[in-house]
Design an enzyme around this catalytic site. Structure first.
Site, PDB file in Angstrom:
ATOM      1  N   GLN A   1       0.850  -1.190   0.000  1.00  0.00           N
ATOM      2  CA  GLN A   1       0.000   0.000   0.000  1.00  0.00           C
ATOM      3  C   GLN A   1       0.890   1.245   0.000  1.00  0.00           C
ATOM      4  O   GLN A   1       2.067   1.187   0.368  1.00  0.00           O
ATOM      5  CB  GLN A   1      -0.922   0.001   1.219  1.00  0.00           C
ATOM      6  CG  GLN A   1      -1.945  -1.117   1.220  1.00  0.00           C
ATOM      7  CD  GLN A   1      -2.975  -1.010   0.110  1.00  0.00           C
ATOM      8  OE1 GLN A   1      -3.166   0.049  -0.488  1.00  0.00           O
ATOM      9  NE2 GLN A   1      -3.639  -2.117  -0.178  1.00  0.00           N
TER      10      GLN A   1
ATOM     11  N   PHE B   1      -5.583 -12.421  -3.853  1.00  0.00           N
ATOM     12  CA  PHE B   1      -4.646 -11.366  -4.265  1.00  0.00           C
ATOM     13  C   PHE B   1      -3.876 -10.904  -3.019  1.00  0.00           C
ATOM     14  O   PHE B   1      -3.769  -9.717  -2.737  1.00  0.00           O
ATOM     15  CB  PHE B   1      -5.376 -10.195  -4.928  1.00  0.00           C
ATOM     16  CG  PHE B   1      -6.286 -10.594  -6.053  1.00  0.00           C
ATOM     17  CD1 PHE B   1      -5.789 -10.787  -7.339  1.00  0.00           C
ATOM     18  CD2 PHE B   1      -7.642 -10.805  -5.829  1.00  0.00           C
ATOM     19  CE1 PHE B   1      -6.642 -11.165  -8.382  1.00  0.00           C
ATOM     20  CE2 PHE B   1      -8.500 -11.186  -6.866  1.00  0.00           C
ATOM     21  CZ  PHE B   1      -7.993 -11.368  -8.142  1.00  0.00           C
TER      22      PHE B   1
ATOM     23  N   ASP C   1      -2.133 -15.805  -4.588  1.00  0.00           N
ATOM     24  CA  ASP C   1      -1.651 -14.695  -5.413  1.00  0.00           C
ATOM     25  C   ASP C   1      -0.837 -15.282  -6.564  1.00  0.00           C
ATOM     26  O   ASP C   1      -0.278 -16.382  -6.438  1.00  0.00           O
ATOM     27  CB  ASP C   1      -0.784 -13.734  -4.591  1.00  0.00           C
ATOM     28  CG  ASP C   1      -0.639 -12.372  -5.244  1.00  0.00           C
ATOM     29  OD1 ASP C   1      -1.321 -11.427  -4.815  1.00  0.00           O
ATOM     30  OD2 ASP C   1       0.152 -12.249  -6.201  1.00  0.00           O
TER      31      ASP C   1
ATOM     32  N   ASP D   1      -8.362  -8.152  -2.624  1.00  0.00           N
ATOM     33  CA  ASP D   1      -7.780  -6.836  -2.896  1.00  0.00           C
ATOM     34  C   ASP D   1      -7.025  -6.908  -4.218  1.00  0.00           C
ATOM     35  O   ASP D   1      -5.801  -7.026  -4.252  1.00  0.00           O
ATOM     36  CB  ASP D   1      -6.837  -6.447  -1.751  1.00  0.00           C
ATOM     37  CG  ASP D   1      -6.219  -5.060  -1.947  1.00  0.00           C
ATOM     38  OD1 ASP D   1      -6.700  -4.307  -2.818  1.00  0.00           O
ATOM     39  OD2 ASP D   1      -5.249  -4.743  -1.242  1.00  0.00           O
TER      40      ASP D   1
ATOM     41  N   CYS E   1      -8.637   0.025  -5.243  1.00  0.00           N
ATOM     42  CA  CYS E   1      -8.108   1.369  -5.478  1.00  0.00           C
ATOM     43  C   CYS E   1      -8.706   1.981  -6.746  1.00  0.00           C
ATOM     44  O   CYS E   1      -8.226   3.006  -7.227  1.00  0.00           O
ATOM     45  CB  CYS E   1      -6.579   1.332  -5.569  1.00  0.00           C
ATOM     46  SG  CYS E   1      -5.957   0.303  -6.923  1.00  0.00           S
TER      47      CYS E   1
END
Length: 258
Positions: A95, A122, A142, A190, A216
């Site tokens: 992040q 993810f 992932d 995410d 995002c």
């Protein structure tokens, strides 16, 4: 924590100017100092590698890599996630800010507070998984092999965590199917900016009682949310997290229940 990053980036770019190529210089603040990965330069001569090594020493970088290949490491770059210490693979995704990550992780933990078996999709290096593992068993997935290995190693070396199973899997091409999600109390996902359409489609037909979506990108978030709602989920709240200062971008955390 990123103090000196701009100066280091200029110093790294200086000897590479003659190549005439645009560079992507990723700098991460770690507990051991700045971790830098340079991409776009193409193969480098021994002379340029030596010059970059000197720059790394002068700026006291924890590590300098080129396209993930080691140029110089003064000390292993490590970050703290919950109770765990994670050794970062080169060019790891994180992040934008520590405060943003902690806020999103706290939201996810609150939304999954009653879950005892959580799927983290993810997962990256485990900003959610390693915190959620304090109270629940985790299955993490992932496509980034290095990130999955770092997560598994950190989980295995951290006392007090519930079992964490991490697996490399391309969730765009091979999303988890409803039978694979049958034993999970909650799912956290995410994805990158393109969202998780394939995975959201499978989640929509599952019986997982709680889904936590982090995004995002408001456009792909809305698309994936529509898929979940059309599949019988209801949205119980959306929280914006403004960690991208001076930009129009915003992170989103939302809870869906069925």
């Amino acid at each position: 924590a990123l103090n000196g990053a701009i100066e280091a980036a200029w110093a790294i770019a200086e000897p590479l100017i003659a190549l005439g190529k645009p560079l992507d210089i990723q700098i991460t603040a770690t507990d051991a100092g700045l971790d830098v990965d340079v991409r776009g330069s193409g193969p480098l001569s021994t002379t340029l590698i030596t010059r970059l090594s000197q720059v790394a020493q002068q700026h006291r970088l924890a590590r300098l890599t080129r396209h993930g290949e080691l140029v110089l490491m003064r000390t292993p770059p490590v970050i703290s996630i919950g109770m765990a210490q994670v050794a970062l693979p080169p060019g790891s995704f994180l992040q934008a800010t520590v405060a943003g990550e902690e806020t999103l992780a706290a939201l996810a933990a609150g939304h999954c507070s009653r879950a005892r078996h959580i799927a983290d999709l993810f997962c990256g290096i485990g900003p959610f998984a390693l915190r959620l593992a304090a109270k629940a068993r985790i299955a993490a997935f992932d496509s980034d092999t290095g990130a999955v290995a770092a997560l598994q190693k950190a989980a295995a070396s951290t006392p007090g965590l519930k079992p964490v199973k991490a697996e490399t899997r391309d969730l765009f091409r091979r999303p988890l199917m409803p039978p694979e999600l049958r034993d999970h109390d909650a799912v956290v996902f995410d994805p990158p900016r393109q969202g998780a359409q394939a995975q959201a489609t499978q989640l929509a037909t599952s019986k997982v009682p709680t889904v936590v979506a982090v995004s995002c990108n408001v456009t792909t978030f809305a698309r994936d949310a529509r898929i979940l709602i059309d599949g019988g989920y209801r949205i119980e709240g959306v929280t914006p997290v403004d960690q991208f200062r001076h930009t129009p971008h915003v992170e989103i955390g939302a809870r869906f229940v069925k």
